[in-house]
Design a protein around this motif. Structure first.
Motif, short mmCIF file in Angstrom:
data_model
loop_
_atom_site.label_atom_id
_atom_site.label_comp_id
_atom_site.label_asym_id
_atom_site.label_seq_id
_atom_site.Cartn_x
_atom_site.Cartn_y
_atom_site.Cartn_z
N ASP A 38 1.04 -0.82 0.17
CA ASP A 38 0.14 -0.10 -0.20
C ASP A 38 1.20 1.27 0.13
OD1 ASP A 38 -2.59 -1.55 0.22
OD2 ASP A 38 -2.47 -1.42 2.12
N ILE A 48 -3.39 5.91 -1.26
CA ILE A 48 -3.72 6.49 -3.15
C ILE A 48 -3.24 5.33 -4.19
CG2 ILE A 48 -2.83 9.03 -1.86
CD1 ILE A 48 -0.06 8.11 -3.36
N ASP A 49 -2.75 4.64 -3.34
CA ASP A 49 -2.33 3.61 -4.68
C ASP A 49 -1.78 1.67 -3.98
OD1 ASP A 49 -2.06 2.19 -7.00
OD2 ASP A 49 -0.07 2.79 -7.64
N TYR A 50 -2.66 0.73 -4.58
CA TYR A 50 -1.63 -0.36 -4.19
C TYR A 50 -1.19 -0.88 -5.46
CZ TYR A 50 -6.18 -1.45 -5.25
OH TYR A 50 -7.69 -1.47 -5.76
N ARG A 51 -0.41 -2.19 -4.86
CA ARG A 51 0.19 -2.91 -5.93
C ARG A 51 0.68 -4.17 -5.43
NH1 ARG A 51 2.15 0.42 -10.87
NH2 ARG A 51 1.06 2.16 -10.95
N GLN A 55 4.73 -6.29 -9.12
CA GLN A 55 4.43 -4.51 -9.85
C GLN A 55 5.08 -3.72 -9.33
OE1 GLN A 55 0.66 -4.60 -11.23
NE2 GLN A 55 0.46 -6.59 -11.74
N TYR A 56 5.18 -2.88 -7.93
CA TYR A 56 5.04 -2.08 -7.37
C TYR A 56 6.63 -2.03 -7.46
CZ TYR A 56 6.95 1.63 -4.27
OH TYR A 56 6.87 2.71 -3.79
N ARG A 59 7.42 -0.79 -11.32
CA ARG A 59 7.60 0.09 -11.25
C ARG A 59 8.68 1.27 -10.87
NH1 ARG A 59 5.25 4.98 -8.88
NH2 ARG A 59 5.16 3.83 -7.19
#
Length: 91
Positions: A38, A48-51, A55-56, A59
C-alpha cells in the motif's frame, strides 16, 4: 527493506541494474510476488495506490520520480519475509 528500495530507485544506477536488483529484492525480502504494498499519501493514512510487490518494485525500478521511502508498516511471516508493506514515497 528501506535500503533495498532506495537502491532500486537510485537514478545514478543504470536502469538495467535497478531492474536486475528488484528481482533479487523480491526473492530475498517478500513471501511471494503477490504480497500487497500500500502506498499512502502525505497524511500517512490515505491509501493512494496499492500493487502486488512484483509490479510495485518494477515500477520503482523504471520511473524517475521516487527518491526515498518511509516504511510505515510491515507484516512478516514465520520465516521473516514480508507479506504486507505500507509505505510513503518521497518524490
Amino acid at each position: 527493506i528501506g535500503k533495498a528500495l532506495t537502491v532500486i530507485a537510485d537514478q545514478a544506477l543504470p536502469q538495467t541494474h535497478r531492474i536486475k536488483h528488484y528481482e533479487s529484492v523480491l526473492k530475498t525480502f517478500f513471501v511471494s510476488d503477490n504480497c500487497m504494498i500500500d502506498i499512502v499519501g502525505q497524511d500517512r493514512h490515505t491509501i493512494i495506490d496499492y500493487r502486488p510487490a512484483s509490479q510495485y518494485l518494477l515500477r520503482v525500478a523504471t520511473v524517475s520520480s521516487v527518491s526515498d521511502f518511509k516504511i510505515l508498516e510491515q507484516q512478516k511471516d514465520a520465516s521473516g519475509k514480508i507479506s504486507y508493506l505500507k509505505i510513503l514515497e518521497i518524490h
